[in-house]
Design a protein around this motif. Structure first.
Motif, PDB file in Angstrom:
ATOM      1  N   ASP A  72      63.335  53.936 138.041  1.00  0.00           N
ATOM      2  CA  ASP A  72      62.311  54.644 138.814  1.00  0.00           C
ATOM      3  C   ASP A  72      61.518  55.612 137.933  1.00  0.00           C
ATOM      4  O   ASP A  72      60.855  56.502 138.436  1.00  0.00           O
ATOM      5  N   ILE A  73      61.631  55.400 136.621  1.00  0.00           N
ATOM      6  CA  ILE A  73      60.717  56.088 135.700  1.00  0.00           C
ATOM      7  C   ILE A  73      59.971  54.984 134.961  1.00  0.00           C
ATOM      8  O   ILE A  73      60.586  54.179 134.269  1.00  0.00           O
ATOM      9  N   ASP A  74      58.692  54.933 135.166  1.00  0.00           N
ATOM     10  CA  ASP A  74      57.929  53.813 134.613  1.00  0.00           C
ATOM     11  C   ASP A  74      56.452  54.117 134.777  1.00  0.00           C
ATOM     12  O   ASP A  74      56.050  54.734 135.764  1.00  0.00           O
ATOM     13  N   ASP A  75      55.652  53.687 133.836  1.00  0.00           N
ATOM     14  CA  ASP A  75      54.233  54.026 133.887  1.00  0.00           C
ATOM     15  C   ASP A  75      53.510  53.405 135.074  1.00  0.00           C
ATOM     16  O   ASP A  75      52.552  53.962 135.598  1.00  0.00           O
ATOM     17  N   LYS A  76      53.998  52.230 135.509  1.00  0.00           N
ATOM     18  CA  LYS A  76      53.354  51.630 136.688  1.00  0.00           C
ATOM     19  C   LYS A  76      53.648  52.464 137.937  1.00  0.00           C
ATOM     20  O   LYS A  76      52.800  52.620 138.814  1.00  0.00           O
ATOM     21  N   ILE A  77      54.880  52.962 137.990  1.00  0.00           N
ATOM     22  CA  ILE A  77      55.231  53.835 139.116  1.00  0.00           C
ATOM     23  C   ILE A  77      54.419  55.124 139.039  1.00  0.00           C
ATOM     24  O   ILE A  77      53.891  55.604 140.048  1.00  0.00           O
ATOM     25  N   ASN A  78      54.313  55.650 137.835  1.00  0.00           N
ATOM     26  CA  ASN A  78      53.539  56.872 137.666  1.00  0.00           C
ATOM     27  C   ASN A  78      52.099  56.692 138.141  1.00  0.00           C
ATOM     28  O   ASN A  78      51.527  57.563 138.800  1.00  0.00           O
ATOM     29  N   ALA A  79      51.554  55.528 137.791  1.00  0.00           N
ATOM     30  CA  ALA A  79      50.176  55.253 138.189  1.00  0.00           C
ATOM     31  C   ALA A  79      50.051  55.233 139.715  1.00  0.00           C
ATOM     32  O   ALA A  79      49.113  55.796 140.284  1.00  0.00           O
ATOM     33  N   ARG A  80      51.033  54.599 140.369  1.00  0.00           N
ATOM     34  CA  ARG A  80      50.978  54.546 141.837  1.00  0.00           C
ATOM     35  C   ARG A  80      51.146  55.930 142.456  1.00  0.00           C
ATOM     36  O   ARG A  80      50.515  56.245 143.464  1.00  0.00           O
ATOM     37  N   ALA A  81      52.017  56.707 141.832  1.00  0.00           N
ATOM     38  CA  ALA A  81      52.240  58.051 142.353  1.00  0.00           C
ATOM     39  C   ALA A  81      50.964  58.878 142.240  1.00  0.00           C
ATOM     40  O   ALA A  81      50.584  59.585 143.181  1.00  0.00           O
ATOM     41  N   ALA A  82      50.304  58.742 141.112  1.00  0.00           N
ATOM     42  CA  ALA A  82      49.064  59.490 140.908  1.00  0.00           C
ATOM     43  C   ALA A  82      48.014  59.060 141.924  1.00  0.00           C
ATOM     44  O   ALA A  82      47.314  59.874 142.519  1.00  0.00           O
ATOM     45  N   GLU A  83      47.945  57.737 142.134  1.00  0.00           N
ATOM     46  CA  GLU A  83      47.013  57.171 143.109  1.00  0.00           C
ATOM     47  C   GLU A  83      47.242  57.770 144.493  1.00  0.00           C
ATOM     48  O   GLU A  83      46.323  58.228 145.161  1.00  0.00           O
ATOM     49  N   ARG A  84      48.512  57.740 144.893  1.00  0.00           N
ATOM     50  CA  ARG A  84      48.829  58.209 146.231  1.00  0.00           C
ATOM     51  C   ARG A  84      48.595  59.714 146.369  1.00  0.00           C
ATOM     52  O   ARG A  84      48.067  60.179 147.379  1.00  0.00           O
ATOM     53  N   ALA A  85      48.978  60.440 145.338  1.00  0.00           N
ATOM     54  CA  ALA A  85      48.796  61.892 145.390  1.00  0.00           C
ATOM     55  C   ALA A  85      47.316  62.225 145.547  1.00  0.00           C
ATOM     56  O   ALA A  85      46.938  63.101 146.315  1.00  0.00           O
ATOM     57  N   ALA A  86      46.480  61.492 144.821  1.00  0.00           N
ATOM     58  CA  ALA A  86      45.042  61.742 144.889  1.00  0.00           C
ATOM     59  C   ALA A  86      44.489  61.381 146.259  1.00  0.00           C
ATOM     60  O   ALA A  86      43.664  62.081 146.831  1.00  0.00           O
TER      61      ALA A  86
END
Length: 446
Positions: A72-86
């Motif tokens: 659950d640490i991964d750049d694709k996950i990070n990208a999705r998290a950033a997307e959702r946060a925004a």
RNA sequence: GGCCACGUGGCGGAGUGGUGACGCAGCGGACUGCAAAUCCGUGAACCCCGGUUCAAUUCCGGGCGUGGCCUCCA
């Protein structure tokens, strides 16, 4: 029974001897939880579940530890998290957003593998919950001279590890010859890989001696194996694509941090899967998720279909193959129900113990008597439950029973026109009648 | 370019230096009012070219084809 397993490290089928028969330890690389799992992900889940069951059968259910991690640490996950946060515009920590995403995705994965009759592993550690251990391991590697910090990064010093490449059987020279990577200026050597890298304040990250950042991908498995099972384990498994660099780097890290003690004695890798003869990819539009598939097919059919091919062999997933699998299971469930005196046959067990030769084991089941059939199916993880039980709940069973009675009466008075009408009528509704010596049964048409 | 797999009958898929698994489909039969389901029986294969061998689908070399890794990936 002697179990033999193909070991990627030795490129040979070796007799399996556990370090401690009262605690056989196995680790399998689990899903990166950024999206629904696809049919290819189901292969290691099922294959290593069969191995888990075989080991439990051989050494006792309480003497096998099976760990399957959650990345659950991964750049694709990070990208999705950033997307959702925004998108949400909520003012919550990015790690909380990440957790919400991975929790949801992992929930679906758990449902998927449960439907595939995979036993729950003993432990399912998450990378985000082992960052402390990863930092500690990185510090050990620096102290031992296997790693160095540079510009907020920590890198593994590949040249220091003389046998680097032993799993993938590649020399550093070979790799450099084919390298197509841009070399970061802070690297001592182009092949050095990241143990820790900096995160920007809006990215998921943790505080460390090298600043706010996050671990490199390979580190989590090394740390979680150490945390759950110790320095050296018996079996490490995963897809064949993970041999390099992922598993090679795990070995380098763990052995570097553990005075050269081996990470795993046996390395097992499952082959790749194609869909209808083509590589599965989103652009080809043949990307099949497990979840989607389970809407049309019982999980056990998917499981059986997977086991008809040896795990190291490339396999082609096809609808035709699924139909054939369903047919076979239906036939077998018909004869093994109710499951009377299951026992595991010698020939069956021998095939399964020979590097998990499930196709040969299944062939033995075709030759076996009912008891051996039931026992073998049980060991392979089939529950002997009526396949279309779920589908049956959606139809009017009483009405079908009435129709069957009416047809029986019509046949008794030789009114075949009427009896055939009833049969065709039910068929139009998707109900297939089967006349047997004990009377008429029915099932859902496929 | 480097490294590594795989190529078996119509299809799926094991395995083996010599007696040619197994399943599906096909065909023949039994059962059935007729079907379906079930049961019994049955034909059919080892990518190409060399080499080793008394004997190769199986070992070795070369070729062709497919796929994987070398960069995130089961």
């Amino acid at each position: 029974m002697t179990i033999r397993l193909y070991n990627t490290l030795t490129r040979a089928k070796d007799v399996f001897t556990p370090i401690d028969p009262t605690n056989v330890r196995m680790y399998v690389c689990g899903p990166t939880v950024y999206d629904f799992a696809h049919i290819g992900n189901a292969r290691p889940a099922i294959v290593f579940d069969v191995l888990f069951r075989l080991l439990r059968y051989s050494y006792g259910p309480d003497h096998v530890t099976y760990v399957r991690n959650i990345t659950d640490i991964d750049d694709k996950i990070n990208a999705r998290a950033a997307e959702r946060a925004a998108k949400d515009g909520r003012n919550v920590p990015i790690l909380q957003v990440l957790r919400e995403i991975t929790e949801a995705t992992y929930g679906v994965y758990r449902e998927d593998v449960t439907a595939l009759n995979c036993l729950q592993p003993t432990y399912m550690p998450r990378a985000t919950e082992h960052v402390t251990q990863m930092i500690a391991m990185t510090q050990n590697l620096i102290v031992a001279g296997y790693a160095y910090a540079a510009e907020g990064h920590v890198l593994f010093r590949v040249k220091k590890k003389a046998d680097y490449g032993k799993l993938a059987r590649r020399s550093l020279d070979d790799m450099l010859a084919g390298a197509r990577i841009d070399v970061a200026p802070y690297k001592e050597d182009p092949m050095d890989f990241v143990l820790w890298k900096p995160s920007t304040p809006d990215q998921p990250g943790w505080d460390s001696p090298w600043g706010y950042g996050r671990p490199g991908w390979h580190l989590e498995c090394s740390a979680m194996i150490e945390a759950t099972m110790g320095e050296t384990i018996d079996i490490h498994g995963g897809g064949i694509d993970l041999v390099f660099p992922h598993h090679e780097n795990e070995i380098a890290q763990s052995e570097g941090a553990h005075h050269g003690h081996p990470l795993a004695n046996v390395w097992m890798h499952n082959g790749f899967l194609n869909v209808e003869g083509e590589k599965m990819s989103k652009s080809l539009g043949n990307f099949v998720t497990i979840n989607e598939l389970l809407k049309d097919w019982p999980g056990e059919v998917l499981r059986f279909n997977m086991l008809r091919t040896h795990y190291r062999q490339p396999m082609d997933w096809t609808v035709a193959g699924m139909s054939e699998s369903w047919k076979t299971l239906e036939k077998w469930y018909g004869v093994t129900e109710p499951l009377a005196n299951p026992k595991v046959g010698a020939a069956f067990l021998e095939a399964l113990s020979d590097d998990l030769n499930t196709p040969a084991a299944i062939a033995e089941l075709h030759k076996a008597g009912d008891d051996d059939l039931a026992g073998g199916l049980g060991l392979l993880g089939f529950s002997n439950v009526q396949l279309n039980l779920a589908a049956k709940k959606q139809v009017d069973e009483a009405a079908i029973a009435t129709a069957i009675e009416a047809r029986k009466a019509a046949r008794a008075r030789k009114d075949f026109k009427e009896s055939d009408r009833i049969r065709d009528d039910l068929l139009a509704q998707g109900i297939v009648l089967k006349d047997g010596p004990a009377g008429t049964t029915w099932e859902i048409k496929r």
